[in-house]
Design a protein around this motif. Structure first.
Motif, PDB file in Angstrom:
ATOM      1  N   ALA A 244      14.163   4.554  -0.564  1.00 47.18           N
ATOM      2  CA  ALA A 244      12.970   4.735   0.570  1.00 47.18           C
ATOM      3  C   ALA A 244      11.908   3.666   0.143  1.00 47.18           C
ATOM      4  CB  ALA A 244      12.278   6.026   0.258  1.00 47.18           C
ATOM      5  N   MET A 245      11.365   3.008   1.116  1.00 49.30           N
ATOM      6  CA  MET A 245      10.502   1.780   0.897  1.00 49.30           C
ATOM      7  C   MET A 245       9.323   2.075   1.715  1.00 49.30           C
ATOM      8  SD  MET A 245      10.881  -2.209   2.089  1.00 49.30           S
ATOM      9  CE  MET A 245      12.049  -2.557   0.861  1.00 49.30           C
ATOM     10  N   TYR A 246       8.109   2.146   0.763  1.00 48.21           N
ATOM     11  CA  TYR A 246       6.801   2.241   1.411  1.00 48.21           C
ATOM     12  C   TYR A 246       6.102   0.676   1.776  1.00 48.21           C
ATOM     13  CZ  TYR A 246       7.474   7.134   0.923  1.00 48.21           C
ATOM     14  OH  TYR A 246       7.950   8.351   1.223  1.00 48.21           O
ATOM     15  N   VAL A 247       5.958   0.091   2.828  1.00 43.50           N
ATOM     16  CA  VAL A 247       5.785  -1.339   2.799  1.00 43.50           C
ATOM     17  C   VAL A 247       4.471  -1.664   3.667  1.00 43.50           C
ATOM     18  CG1 VAL A 247       7.144  -1.371   4.890  1.00 43.50           C
ATOM     19  CG2 VAL A 247       6.847  -3.624   3.355  1.00 43.50           C
ATOM     20  N   ASP A 248       3.795  -2.606   3.217  1.00 43.00           N
ATOM     21  CA  ASP A 248       2.563  -3.122   3.755  1.00 43.00           C
ATOM     22  C   ASP A 248       2.934  -3.841   4.981  1.00 43.00           C
ATOM     23  OD1 ASP A 248       0.415  -4.345   4.589  1.00 43.00           O
ATOM     24  OD2 ASP A 248       0.633  -6.112   3.235  1.00 43.00           O
ATOM     25  N   THR A 249       2.364  -3.078   6.282  1.00 42.14           N
ATOM     26  CA  THR A 249       2.742  -3.606   7.382  1.00 42.14           C
ATOM     27  C   THR A 249       1.478  -4.198   8.289  1.00 42.14           C
ATOM     28  OG1 THR A 249       2.499  -1.284   8.290  1.00 42.14           O
ATOM     29  CG2 THR A 249       4.791  -2.247   7.801  1.00 42.14           C
ATOM     30  N   THR A 250       0.424  -4.706   7.602  1.00 37.18           N
ATOM     31  CA  THR A 250      -0.770  -5.084   8.205  1.00 37.18           C
ATOM     32  C   THR A 250      -0.541  -6.247   9.428  1.00 37.18           C
ATOM     33  OG1 THR A 250      -1.829  -5.021   6.136  1.00 37.18           O
ATOM     34  CG2 THR A 250      -2.943  -6.260   7.636  1.00 37.18           C
ATOM     35  N   PHE A 251       0.365  -6.912   9.103  1.00 33.39           N
ATOM     36  CA  PHE A 251       0.863  -8.202  10.141  1.00 33.39           C
ATOM     37  C   PHE A 251       1.990  -8.041  10.863  1.00 33.39           C
ATOM     38  CE2 PHE A 251      -2.864 -10.158   7.533  1.00 33.39           C
ATOM     39  CZ  PHE A 251      -3.812 -10.245   8.565  1.00 33.39           C
ATOM     40  N   ILE A 252       2.366  -7.032  11.061  1.00 36.05           N
ATOM     41  CA  ILE A 252       3.678  -6.538  11.842  1.00 36.05           C
ATOM     42  C   ILE A 252       3.677  -6.843  13.305  1.00 36.05           C
ATOM     43  CG2 ILE A 252       3.173  -4.019  12.572  1.00 36.05           C
ATOM     44  CD1 ILE A 252       6.310  -5.517  10.994  1.00 36.05           C
ATOM     45  N   GLY A 253       2.363  -7.235  13.898  1.00 38.46           N
ATOM     46  CA  GLY A 253       2.534  -7.711  15.468  1.00 38.46           C
ATOM     47  C   GLY A 253       3.087  -8.932  15.720  1.00 38.46           C
ATOM     48  N   TYR A 254       3.568  -9.147  16.984  1.00 40.35           N
ATOM     49  CA  TYR A 254       4.405 -10.129  17.314  1.00 40.35           C
ATOM     50  C   TYR A 254       3.380 -11.520  17.297  1.00 40.35           C
ATOM     51  CZ  TYR A 254       8.418  -8.233  18.984  1.00 40.35           C
ATOM     52  OH  TYR A 254       9.725  -7.521  19.243  1.00 40.35           O
ATOM     53  N   SER A 255       2.064 -11.302  17.081  1.00 40.12           N
ATOM     54  CA  SER A 255       1.165 -12.634  17.327  1.00 40.12           C
ATOM     55  C   SER A 255       0.837 -12.817  15.797  1.00 40.12           C
ATOM     56  CB  SER A 255      -0.390 -11.964  17.683  1.00 40.12           C
ATOM     57  OG  SER A 255      -0.756 -10.932  17.067  1.00 40.12           O
ATOM     58  N   TYR A 256       1.545 -12.467  14.960  1.00 40.18           N
ATOM     59  CA  TYR A 256       1.423 -12.860  13.233  1.00 40.18           C
ATOM     60  C   TYR A 256       2.727 -13.042  12.664  1.00 40.18           C
ATOM     61  CZ  TYR A 256      -3.425 -11.295  13.755  1.00 40.18           C
ATOM     62  OH  TYR A 256      -4.619 -10.883  14.200  1.00 40.18           O
ATOM     63  N   GLU A 257       3.573 -13.911  13.671  1.00 40.27           N
ATOM     64  CA  GLU A 257       4.668 -14.234  13.396  1.00 40.27           C
ATOM     65  C   GLU A 257       4.972 -15.301  11.985  1.00 40.27           C
ATOM     66  OE1 GLU A 257       8.630 -13.429  14.029  1.00 40.27           O
ATOM     67  OE2 GLU A 257       7.308 -13.151  15.899  1.00 40.27           O
ATOM     68  N   ASN A 258       3.931 -15.964  12.094  1.00 42.27           N
ATOM     69  CA  ASN A 258       4.170 -17.101  10.846  1.00 42.27           C
ATOM     70  C   ASN A 258       2.618 -17.138  10.391  1.00 42.27           C
ATOM     71  OD1 ASN A 258       6.881 -18.120  11.458  1.00 42.27           O
ATOM     72  ND2 ASN A 258       5.860 -18.714  13.405  1.00 42.27           N
ATOM     73  N   PHE A 259       2.734 -17.485   9.049  1.00 39.14           N
ATOM     74  CA  PHE A 259       1.357 -17.809   8.199  1.00 39.14           C
ATOM     75  C   PHE A 259       1.802 -19.216   7.359  1.00 39.14           C
ATOM     76  CE2 PHE A 259      -0.125 -13.242   8.267  1.00 39.14           C
ATOM     77  CZ  PHE A 259      -0.825 -13.682   9.209  1.00 39.14           C
TER      78      PHE A 259
END
Length: 266
Positions: free
Chosen positions: A41-56
């Motif tokens: 099981a993985m509990y993962v940070d999904t703050t920027f899971i949206g399509y508008s944050y594809e890259n940083f």
């Protein structure tokens, strides 16, 4: 990150994190013999899971530009720099890089110093002596507010360069875009993320292919594990071999509520 292991289950809790695609294999406790460990099981940070944050952009790239702008600005003895961060902690890399490149520490007020004074060996770039530097971590949300919250001995003649670090406003960022935006009124906006981009996040999850994925604060869509996902070309199914990891055991005397254990390990 926290890795929990019992005789039958392995659970990974990431917390807020930023990890580039090329750095996953460097985590020794999560990989063994060039293979990812088996995670139930993985509990993962999904703050920027949206399509508008594809890259940083890489954090090193953003900071390099910032350092150059600070260096130019401080050539005038009447100038100072105010660093605006989106959170109270998490920007230690920025502070340390500025200190390393410019040999100038960043002042933080007494409230933040209470925390950072305990970990000076990790953040040698900070000081609580405001007279020793021209750079401070600003407590204001806007450059229009005076600096009485930040500095106790401030001259009205100082011209500040306001540097704002954030990721939320940099939606639809493309890799070939500049990582900073020069604005009027001596302000620079910097694209700097302390959370994974959508691409990094999906690659991270696929690397381990856990049996169960729980996202926070946003759900992790099951469709993102599909190979046709826009976010990654990495195959979901990969050979995963359970390896014995010899890591130091940490004994915790406090009992964990049975309901929490059931949610995590069921």
């Amino acid at each position: 990150m926290f890795l929990f292991r019992t005789n039958t289950k392995t659970v990974l809790y990431t917390g807020d994190f930023r990890l580039s695609v090329n750095d996953i294999s460097k985590f020794g406790y999560l990989n063994k013999d060039n293979e990812p460990i088996l995670i139930d099981a993985m509990y993962v940070d999904t703050t920027f899971i949206g399509y508008s944050y594809e890259n940083f952009p890489k954090r090193t790239e953003s900071v390099e530009y910032v350092v150059e702008e600070i260096k130019k600005w401080l050539r005038d003895d009447n100038n100072g720099v105010a660093l605006h961060t989106s959170a109270k902690i998490g920007y230690e890399f920025v502070f340390n890089e500025i200190y390393k490149k410019l040999d100038m520490k960043i002042y933080v007020n007494k409230y933040r110093w209470r925390f950072y004074s305990k970990i000076q060996h990790l953040v040698p770039s900070l000081t609580n002596n405001e007279k020793s530097t021209k750079i401070h971590s600003c407590m204001n949300w806007s450059e229009k507010t005076d600096h009485t919250k930040c500095l106790t001995n401030i001259s009205s003649n100082i011209n500040f360069l306001y540097i704002h670090f954030s990721a939320r406003k940099w939606d639809n960022y493309e890799i070939d875009q500049p990582t900073i935006n020069m604005l009027p009124s001596n302000r620079i906006d910097v694209c700097f993320a302390t959370h994974c981009s959508r691409t990094e996040l999906v690659h991270f999850v696929r690397h381990f292919s856990p049996k169960k994925v729980v996202g926070f604060p946003n759900p992790f869509p099951e469709k993102l594990l599909n190979n046709s996902s826009k976010a990654s070309n990495t195959p979901l199914k990969r050979k995963v071999v359970q390896k014995e990891i010899k890591s130091p055991e940490i004994k915790v005397n406090k009992k964990v509520h049975s309901a929490l254990l059931k949610v995590m390990f069921d």
